[in-house]
Design a protein around this motif. Structure first.
Motif, PDB file in Angstrom:
ATOM      1  N   ASN A  53       0.809  -1.215   0.000  1.00 35.11           N
ATOM      2  CA  ASN A  53       0.000   0.000   0.000  1.00 35.11           C
ATOM      3  C   ASN A  53       0.844   1.267   0.000  1.00 35.11           C
ATOM      4  OD1 ASN A  53       0.986  -0.208   2.568  1.00 35.11           O
ATOM      5  ND2 ASN A  53      -0.981  -0.125   3.605  1.00 35.11           N
ATOM      6  N   GLN A  54       2.152   1.147  -0.197  1.00 37.56           N
ATOM      7  CA  GLN A  54       3.001   2.328  -0.315  1.00 37.56           C
ATOM      8  C   GLN A  54       2.719   3.002  -1.657  1.00 37.56           C
ATOM      9  OE1 GLN A  54       6.861   0.569  -0.110  1.00 37.56           O
ATOM     10  NE2 GLN A  54       6.923   0.572   2.116  1.00 37.56           N
ATOM     11  N   LEU A  55       2.790   4.303  -1.664  1.00 39.41           N
ATOM     12  CA  LEU A  55       2.607   5.026  -2.920  1.00 39.41           C
ATOM     13  C   LEU A  55       3.664   4.579  -3.910  1.00 39.41           C
ATOM     14  CD1 LEU A  55       1.144   7.230  -4.533  1.00 39.41           C
ATOM     15  CD2 LEU A  55       2.790   8.860  -3.594  1.00 39.41           C
ATOM     16  N   CYS A  56       3.221   4.214  -5.078  1.00 41.35           N
ATOM     17  CA  CYS A  56       4.155   3.770  -6.113  1.00 41.35           C
ATOM     18  C   CYS A  56       4.890   4.967  -6.699  1.00 41.35           C
ATOM     19  CB  CYS A  56       3.395   3.039  -7.219  1.00 41.35           C
ATOM     20  SG  CYS A  56       4.482   2.286  -8.437  1.00 41.35           S
ATOM     21  N   HIS A  57       5.996   4.697  -7.263  1.00 44.39           N
ATOM     22  CA  HIS A  57       6.802   5.710  -7.946  1.00 44.39           C
ATOM     23  C   HIS A  57       6.007   6.175  -9.172  1.00 44.39           C
ATOM     24  CE1 HIS A  57      10.548   7.680  -8.781  1.00 44.39           C
ATOM     25  NE2 HIS A  57      10.712   7.053  -9.924  1.00 44.39           N
ATOM     26  N   ILE A  58       5.593   7.396  -9.202  1.00 46.08           N
ATOM     27  CA  ILE A  58       4.693   7.929 -10.231  1.00 46.08           C
ATOM     28  C   ILE A  58       5.187   7.699 -11.667  1.00 46.08           C
ATOM     29  CG2 ILE A  58       3.544  10.024 -11.097  1.00 46.08           C
ATOM     30  CD1 ILE A  58       2.422   8.847  -8.422  1.00 46.08           C
ATOM     31  N   PRO A  59       6.484   7.836 -11.973  1.00 47.73           N
ATOM     32  CA  PRO A  59       6.913   7.564 -13.346  1.00 47.73           C
ATOM     33  C   PRO A  59       6.553   6.150 -13.839  1.00 47.73           C
ATOM     34  CG  PRO A  59       8.620   8.780 -12.202  1.00 47.73           C
ATOM     35  CD  PRO A  59       7.583   8.401 -11.175  1.00 47.73           C
ATOM     36  N   TYR A  60       6.398   5.188 -12.943  1.00 47.65           N
ATOM     37  CA  TYR A  60       6.009   3.837 -13.357  1.00 47.65           C
ATOM     38  C   TYR A  60       4.603   3.827 -13.939  1.00 47.65           C
ATOM     39  CZ  TYR A  60       9.994   2.211 -10.541  1.00 47.65           C
ATOM     40  OH  TYR A  60      11.240   1.990 -10.009  1.00 47.65           O
ATOM     41  N   TYR A  61       3.703   4.604 -13.340  1.00 55.56           N
ATOM     42  CA  TYR A  61       2.327   4.696 -13.857  1.00 55.56           C
ATOM     43  C   TYR A  61       2.311   5.424 -15.197  1.00 55.56           C
ATOM     44  CZ  TYR A  61       0.755   3.363  -9.158  1.00 55.56           C
ATOM     45  OH  TYR A  61       0.543   2.726  -7.976  1.00 55.56           O
ATOM     46  N   THR A  62       3.124   6.459 -15.306  1.00 61.20           N
ATOM     47  CA  THR A  62       3.225   7.206 -16.555  1.00 61.20           C
ATOM     48  C   THR A  62       3.746   6.301 -17.667  1.00 61.20           C
ATOM     49  OG1 THR A  62       3.674   9.211 -15.292  1.00 61.20           O
ATOM     50  CG2 THR A  62       4.244   9.250 -17.629  1.00 61.20           C
ATOM     51  N   ALA A  63       4.759   5.512 -17.359  1.00 62.02           N
ATOM     52  CA  ALA A  63       5.321   4.591 -18.354  1.00 62.02           C
ATOM     53  C   ALA A  63       4.285   3.562 -18.786  1.00 62.02           C
ATOM     54  CB  ALA A  63       6.561   3.894 -17.785  1.00 62.02           C
ATOM     55  N   TYR A  64       3.523   3.023 -17.836  1.00 67.64           N
ATOM     56  CA  TYR A  64       2.500   2.031 -18.172  1.00 67.64           C
ATOM     57  C   TYR A  64       1.477   2.630 -19.139  1.00 67.64           C
ATOM     58  CZ  TYR A  64      -1.104  -1.516 -17.735  1.00 67.64           C
ATOM     59  OH  TYR A  64      -2.036  -2.491 -18.019  1.00 67.64           O
ATOM     60  N   LYS A  65       1.046   3.839 -18.881  1.00 70.59           N
ATOM     61  CA  LYS A  65       0.082   4.523 -19.756  1.00 70.59           C
ATOM     62  C   LYS A  65       0.676   4.726 -21.154  1.00 70.59           C
ATOM     63  CE  LYS A  65      -3.323   7.536 -20.775  1.00 70.59           C
ATOM     64  NZ  LYS A  65      -4.671   7.180 -21.012  1.00 70.59           N
ATOM     65  N   LYS A  66       1.911   5.148 -21.233  1.00 68.53           N
ATOM     66  CA  LYS A  66       2.551   5.369 -22.528  1.00 68.53           C
ATOM     67  C   LYS A  66       2.734   4.062 -23.301  1.00 68.53           C
ATOM     68  CE  LYS A  66       5.111   9.550 -21.350  1.00 68.53           C
ATOM     69  NZ  LYS A  66       6.457  10.116 -21.138  1.00 68.53           N
ATOM     70  N   LEU A  67       3.022   2.982 -22.583  1.00 73.32           N
ATOM     71  CA  LEU A  67       3.286   1.705 -23.246  1.00 73.32           C
ATOM     72  C   LEU A  67       2.024   0.973 -23.673  1.00 73.32           C
ATOM     73  CD1 LEU A  67       6.174   0.456 -20.954  1.00 73.32           C
ATOM     74  CD2 LEU A  67       6.372   1.233 -23.326  1.00 73.32           C
ATOM     75  N   THR A  68       0.951   1.098 -22.893  1.00 73.94           N
ATOM     76  CA  THR A  68      -0.266   0.320 -23.171  1.00 73.94           C
ATOM     77  C   THR A  68      -1.467   1.165 -23.562  1.00 73.94           C
ATOM     78  OG1 THR A  68      -1.050   0.363 -20.882  1.00 73.94           O
ATOM     79  CG2 THR A  68       0.456  -1.446 -21.505  1.00 73.94           C
ATOM     80  N   GLY A  69      -1.419   2.447 -23.269  1.00 71.62           N
ATOM     81  CA  GLY A  69      -2.565   3.312 -23.528  1.00 71.62           C
ATOM     82  C   GLY A  69      -3.615   3.221 -22.434  1.00 71.62           C
ATOM     83  N   GLU A  70      -3.332   2.471 -21.381  1.00 75.83           N
ATOM     84  CA  GLU A  70      -4.283   2.284 -20.283  1.00 75.83           C
ATOM     85  C   GLU A  70      -3.766   2.921 -19.010  1.00 75.83           C
ATOM     86  OE1 GLU A  70      -5.101  -1.867 -19.824  1.00 75.83           O
ATOM     87  OE2 GLU A  70      -5.557  -2.131 -21.941  1.00 75.83           O
ATOM     88  N   GLU A  71      -4.712   3.341 -18.168  1.00 80.88           N
ATOM     89  CA  GLU A  71      -4.352   3.880 -16.861  1.00 80.88           C
ATOM     90  C   GLU A  71      -3.996   2.731 -15.931  1.00 80.88           C
ATOM     91  OE1 GLU A  71      -4.158   7.077 -15.958  1.00 80.88           O
ATOM     92  OE2 GLU A  71      -4.921   7.863 -17.854  1.00 80.88           O
ATOM     93  N   ALA A  72      -2.978   2.939 -15.124  1.00 80.74           N
ATOM     94  CA  ALA A  72      -2.628   1.971 -14.086  1.00 80.74           C
ATOM     95  C   ALA A  72      -3.576   2.163 -12.912  1.00 80.74           C
ATOM     96  CB  ALA A  72      -1.187   2.177 -13.633  1.00 80.74           C
ATOM     97  N   LEU A  73      -3.727   1.131 -12.116  1.00 84.41           N
ATOM     98  CA  LEU A  73      -4.542   1.216 -10.911  1.00 84.41           C
ATOM     99  C   LEU A  73      -3.684   1.846  -9.813  1.00 84.41           C
ATOM    100  CD1 LEU A  73      -6.035  -2.360 -11.199  1.00 84.41           C
ATOM    101  CD2 LEU A  73      -7.215  -0.207 -11.662  1.00 84.41           C
ATOM    102  N   PRO A  74      -3.885   3.131  -9.517  1.00 85.98           N
ATOM    103  CA  PRO A  74      -2.950   3.843  -8.646  1.00 85.98           C
ATOM    104  C   PRO A  74      -2.963   3.416  -7.181  1.00 85.98           C
ATOM    105  CG  PRO A  74      -4.806   5.231  -9.179  1.00 85.98           C
ATOM    106  CD  PRO A  74      -4.949   3.986 -10.000  1.00 85.98           C
ATOM    107  N   LEU A  75      -3.932   2.644  -6.760  1.00 91.09           N
ATOM    108  CA  LEU A  75      -3.950   2.199  -5.371  1.00 91.09           C
ATOM    109  C   LEU A  75      -3.135   0.931  -5.162  1.00 91.09           C
ATOM    110  CD1 LEU A  75      -7.676   2.906  -4.501  1.00 91.09           C
ATOM    111  CD2 LEU A  75      -5.683   4.319  -4.032  1.00 91.09           C
ATOM    112  N   LEU A  76      -2.655   0.362  -6.253  1.00 93.62           N
ATOM    113  CA  LEU A  76      -1.879  -0.866  -6.163  1.00 93.62           C
ATOM    114  C   LEU A  76      -0.431  -0.600  -6.539  1.00 93.62           C
ATOM    115  CD1 LEU A  76      -4.400  -3.299  -7.872  1.00 93.62           C
ATOM    116  CD2 LEU A  76      -4.053  -2.930  -5.430  1.00 93.62           C
ATOM    117  N   ASN A  77       0.469  -1.073  -5.710  1.00 88.59           N
ATOM    118  CA  ASN A  77       1.900  -0.935  -5.966  1.00 88.59           C
ATOM    119  C   ASN A  77       2.469  -2.341  -6.089  1.00 88.59           C
ATOM    120  OD1 ASN A  77       4.677  -0.681  -5.810  1.00 88.59           O
ATOM    121  ND2 ASN A  77       4.634   0.865  -4.215  1.00 88.59           N
ATOM    122  N   PHE A  78       2.840  -2.714  -7.297  1.00 91.79           N
ATOM    123  CA  PHE A  78       3.348  -4.053  -7.581  1.00 91.79           C
ATOM    124  C   PHE A  78       4.878  -4.111  -7.662  1.00 91.79           C
ATOM    125  CE2 PHE A  78      -0.915  -4.177  -9.670  1.00 91.79           C
ATOM    126  CZ  PHE A  78      -1.462  -5.238  -8.948  1.00 91.79           C
TER     127      PHE A  78
END
Length: 159
Positions: free
Chosen positions: A32-57
């Motif tokens: 439940n730690q806040l994920c590193h925001i650039p990881y979510y940005t990268a996921y969006k750029k790579l897949t076109g989909e929003e990441a689930l921001p409440l989950l840190n994998f």
């Protein structure tokens, strides 16, 4: 030859036996730690989909499934019009001031959980982060923490 393979960071050790598939579901380590925001940005750029921001994998280890990883690579190619590795390099715009701009664990698990939630089981990662100066005491540390933690990561950046 196996459909599944485990990846673990070189600085991570397991404190106790691990289960990676339970009742035919892949266990995705999450916290439940806040994920590193650039990881979510990268996921969006790579897949076109929003990441689930409440989950840190970003868990320092994960079980990967070859067929699902192949799908993810095809999805990245379809969205970016580039081979997956070239897309990662070109779309994440590596910033010298940024410690990390894309995560293999985060990208794979976000994709898996968004496409196949019924095949996944979320489970807290229970990882302890220690400085590498603790490495000489590794055996003592592992014996001390197996009830509380599943893994310990001896990070170079944690002085």
């Amino acid at each position: 030859k196996n459909e599944y393979f485990l990846i673990a960071d070189a600085d991570t050790v397991f404190c106790r036996p691990q289960v990676f598939i339970h009742q035919n579901k892949v266990i995705l380590p999450v916290c439940n730690q806040l994920c590193h925001i650039p990881y979510y940005t990268a996921y969006k750029k790579l897949t076109g989909e929003e990441a689930l921001p409440l989950l840190n994998f970003t868990s320092h280890h994960s079980l990967f499934q070859k067929s699902k990883l192949k799908e993810l690579k095809q999805e990245i190619k379809k969205h970016t019009k580039q081979e997956w590795h070239k897309a990662i390099i070109s779309t994440t715009k590596i910033n010298p001031g940024e410690g990390s701009c894309v995560s293999d664990y985060e990208t794979y698990a976000q994709y898996l959980y968004s496409k196949y939630p019924s095949e996944c089981r979320l489970e807290h990662w229970f990882n302890l982060s220690l400085s590498r100066k603790n490495l000489p005491n590794i055996k003592k540390i592992i014996k001390k923490y197996p009830k509380k933690y599943k893994a310990i990561s001896f990070h170079d950046y944690k002085k």
